[in-house]
Design a protein around this motif. Structure first.
Motif, PDB file in Angstrom:
ATOM      1  N   ILE A  64       0.861  -1.189   0.000  1.00  0.00           N
ATOM      2  CA  ILE A  64       0.000   0.000   0.000  1.00  0.00           C
ATOM      3  C   ILE A  64       0.892   1.231   0.000  1.00  0.00           C
ATOM      4  N   ASN A  65       0.819   1.977  -1.078  1.00  0.00           N
ATOM      5  CA  ASN A  65       1.632   3.185  -1.227  1.00  0.00           C
ATOM      6  C   ASN A  65       0.787   4.389  -0.792  1.00  0.00           C
ATOM      7  N   ASP A  66       0.683   4.563   0.510  1.00  0.00           N
ATOM      8  CA  ASP A  66      -0.133   5.636   1.062  1.00  0.00           C
ATOM      9  C   ASP A  66       0.490   6.073   2.382  1.00  0.00           C
ATOM     10  N   THR A  67      -0.027   7.136   2.943  1.00  0.00           N
ATOM     11  CA  THR A  67       0.498   7.620   4.217  1.00  0.00           C
ATOM     12  C   THR A  67      -0.562   7.470   5.307  1.00  0.00           C
ATOM     13  N   ILE A  68      -0.099   7.326   6.523  1.00  0.00           N
ATOM     14  CA  ILE A  68      -0.990   7.227   7.678  1.00  0.00           C
ATOM     15  C   ILE A  68      -1.362   8.636   8.115  1.00  0.00           C
ATOM     16  N   GLU A  69      -2.651   8.918   8.209  1.00  0.00           N
ATOM     17  CA  GLU A  69      -3.089  10.198   8.751  1.00  0.00           C
ATOM     18  C   GLU A  69      -3.012  10.158  10.264  1.00  0.00           C
ATOM     19  N   ASP A  70      -3.675   9.164  10.854  1.00  0.00           N
ATOM     20  CA  ASP A  70      -3.566   8.988  12.283  1.00  0.00           C
ATOM     21  C   ASP A  70      -3.933   7.556  12.663  1.00  0.00           C
ATOM     22  N   ILE A  71      -3.543   7.188  13.862  1.00  0.00           N
ATOM     23  CA  ILE A  71      -3.840   5.881  14.430  1.00  0.00           C
ATOM     24  C   ILE A  71      -4.586   6.148  15.723  1.00  0.00           C
ATOM     25  N   LEU A  81      -4.266   8.998  20.482  1.00  0.00           N
ATOM     26  CA  LEU A  81      -4.229   9.419  19.094  1.00  0.00           C
ATOM     27  C   LEU A  81      -2.777   9.614  18.669  1.00  0.00           C
ATOM     28  N   ILE A  82      -2.386   8.947  17.593  1.00  0.00           N
ATOM     29  CA  ILE A  82      -1.019   9.019  17.070  1.00  0.00           C
ATOM     30  C   ILE A  82      -1.088   9.606  15.671  1.00  0.00           C
ATOM     31  N   ARG A  83      -0.307  10.649  15.427  1.00  0.00           N
ATOM     32  CA  ARG A  83      -0.292  11.289  14.105  1.00  0.00           C
ATOM     33  C   ARG A  83       1.139  11.450  13.624  1.00  0.00           C
ATOM     34  N   PRO A  84       1.540  10.687  12.592  1.00  0.00           N
ATOM     35  CA  PRO A  84       2.883  10.856  12.023  1.00  0.00           C
ATOM     36  C   PRO A  84       3.065  12.270  11.455  1.00  0.00           C
ATOM     37  N   VAL A  85       4.262  12.790  11.601  1.00  0.00           N
ATOM     38  CA  VAL A  85       4.606  14.111  11.064  1.00  0.00           C
ATOM     39  C   VAL A  85       5.041  13.915   9.624  1.00  0.00           C
ATOM     40  N   THR A  86       4.388  14.633   8.702  1.00  0.00           N
ATOM     41  CA  THR A  86       4.654  14.429   7.279  1.00  0.00           C
ATOM     42  C   THR A  86       5.695  15.382   6.698  1.00  0.00           C
ATOM     43  N   SER A  87       6.030  16.430   7.445  1.00  0.00           N
ATOM     44  CA  SER A  87       7.039  17.362   6.933  1.00  0.00           C
ATOM     45  C   SER A  87       8.324  17.221   7.745  1.00  0.00           C
ATOM     46  N   ASN A 104     -13.644  15.423  22.705  1.00  0.00           N
ATOM     47  CA  ASN A 104     -14.350  15.351  21.432  1.00  0.00           C
ATOM     48  C   ASN A 104     -13.319  14.838  20.435  1.00  0.00           C
ATOM     49  N   LEU A 105     -13.461  13.590  20.018  1.00  0.00           N
ATOM     50  CA  LEU A 105     -12.450  12.952  19.175  1.00  0.00           C
ATOM     51  C   LEU A 105     -12.272  13.666  17.834  1.00  0.00           C
ATOM     52  N   ALA A 106     -13.346  14.077  17.217  1.00  0.00           N
ATOM     53  CA  ALA A 106     -13.246  14.774  15.931  1.00  0.00           C
ATOM     54  C   ALA A 106     -12.469  16.081  16.074  1.00  0.00           C
ATOM     55  N   LEU A 107     -12.750  16.817  17.126  1.00  0.00           N
ATOM     56  CA  LEU A 107     -12.037  18.072  17.368  1.00  0.00           C
ATOM     57  C   LEU A 107     -10.567  17.801  17.674  1.00  0.00           C
ATOM     58  N   ALA A 108     -10.296  16.773  18.460  1.00  0.00           N
ATOM     59  CA  ALA A 108      -8.908  16.421  18.783  1.00  0.00           C
ATOM     60  C   ALA A 108      -8.128  16.083  17.522  1.00  0.00           C
ATOM     61  N   ARG A 109      -8.724  15.313  16.624  1.00  0.00           N
ATOM     62  CA  ARG A 109      -8.055  14.974  15.355  1.00  0.00           C
ATOM     63  C   ARG A 109      -7.777  16.238  14.539  1.00  0.00           C
ATOM     64  N   HIS A 110      -8.733  17.146  14.519  1.00  0.00           N
ATOM     65  CA  HIS A 110      -8.578  18.400  13.782  1.00  0.00           C
ATOM     66  C   HIS A 110      -7.431  19.243  14.357  1.00  0.00           C
ATOM     67  N   LYS A 113      -4.039  17.603  13.668  1.00  0.00           N
ATOM     68  CA  LYS A 113      -3.671  17.798  12.254  1.00  0.00           C
ATOM     69  C   LYS A 113      -3.092  19.199  12.049  1.00  0.00           C
ATOM     70  N   ARG A 114      -3.736  20.205  12.651  1.00  0.00           N
ATOM     71  CA  ARG A 114      -3.250  21.593  12.532  1.00  0.00           C
ATOM     72  C   ARG A 114      -1.878  21.732  13.188  1.00  0.00           C
ATOM     73  N   VAL A 115      -1.709  21.127  14.359  1.00  0.00           N
ATOM     74  CA  VAL A 115      -0.420  21.179  15.042  1.00  0.00           C
ATOM     75  C   VAL A 115       0.661  20.516  14.190  1.00  0.00           C
ATOM     76  N   GLU A 116       0.351  19.348  13.667  1.00  0.00           N
ATOM     77  CA  GLU A 116       1.317  18.609  12.836  1.00  0.00           C
ATOM     78  C   GLU A 116       1.716  19.406  11.598  1.00  0.00           C
ATOM     79  N   SER A 117       0.747  20.019  10.949  1.00  0.00           N
ATOM     80  CA  SER A 117       1.061  20.756   9.716  1.00  0.00           C
ATOM     81  C   SER A 117       1.867  22.024   9.987  1.00  0.00           C
TER      82      SER A 117
END
Length: 121
Positions: A64-71, A81-87, A104-110, A113-117
């Motif tokens: 699978i040639n894709d990236t993990i957004e989060d686990i 919640l685990i989020r690989p850093v892509t940069s 709130n899981l959806a808010l936490a993911r959001h 994602k903003r922190v990671e980017s």
């Protein structure tokens, strides 16, 4: 944003218990915030390097040639919640532990994602 700022921003999520930025190649945490007696973030970061490595291996074996957004790992009372850093350094990941009754899981993911980017390592 630098590591300290990124960790502080991640901790603004309602129900946040602790956050870490770790390297899944070495197992070392580059920074932690929160945790305490409730959660040893150094141990949690080191242990979750195995989770990230295993998922990376599985993707490779499956071709699978894709990236993990989060686990997401759900416990009875917590979300992890685990989020690989892509940069930058590709072997880094953010790890955020949350109190399941307050988060709130959806808010936490959001937010993660903003922190990671915005992270500059």
């Amino acid at each position: 944003m630098n590591i300290e700022t990124a960790l502080k921003e991640a901790m603004t999520v309602e129900g946040a218990i602790g956050v870490a930025l770790a390297d899944y190649e070495s197992g070392m945490a580059l920074g932690t915030l929160g945790g305490g007696r409730e959660l040893d973030l150094e141990i949690a970061a080191a242990g979750n390097t195995e989770v990230v490595r295993a998922k990376m291996r599985a993707l490779s074996l499956l071709g699978i040639n894709d990236t993990i957004e989060d686990i997401l790992i759900t416990l009875g009372t917590q979300y992890h919640l685990i989020r690989p850093v892509t940069s930058g350094r590709s072997s880094l990941f953010l790890y955020l532990a949350l109190d399941r009754s307050r988060a709130n899981l959806a808010l936490a993911r959001h937010v993660l994602k903003r922190v990671e980017s915005g992270l500059d390592v």
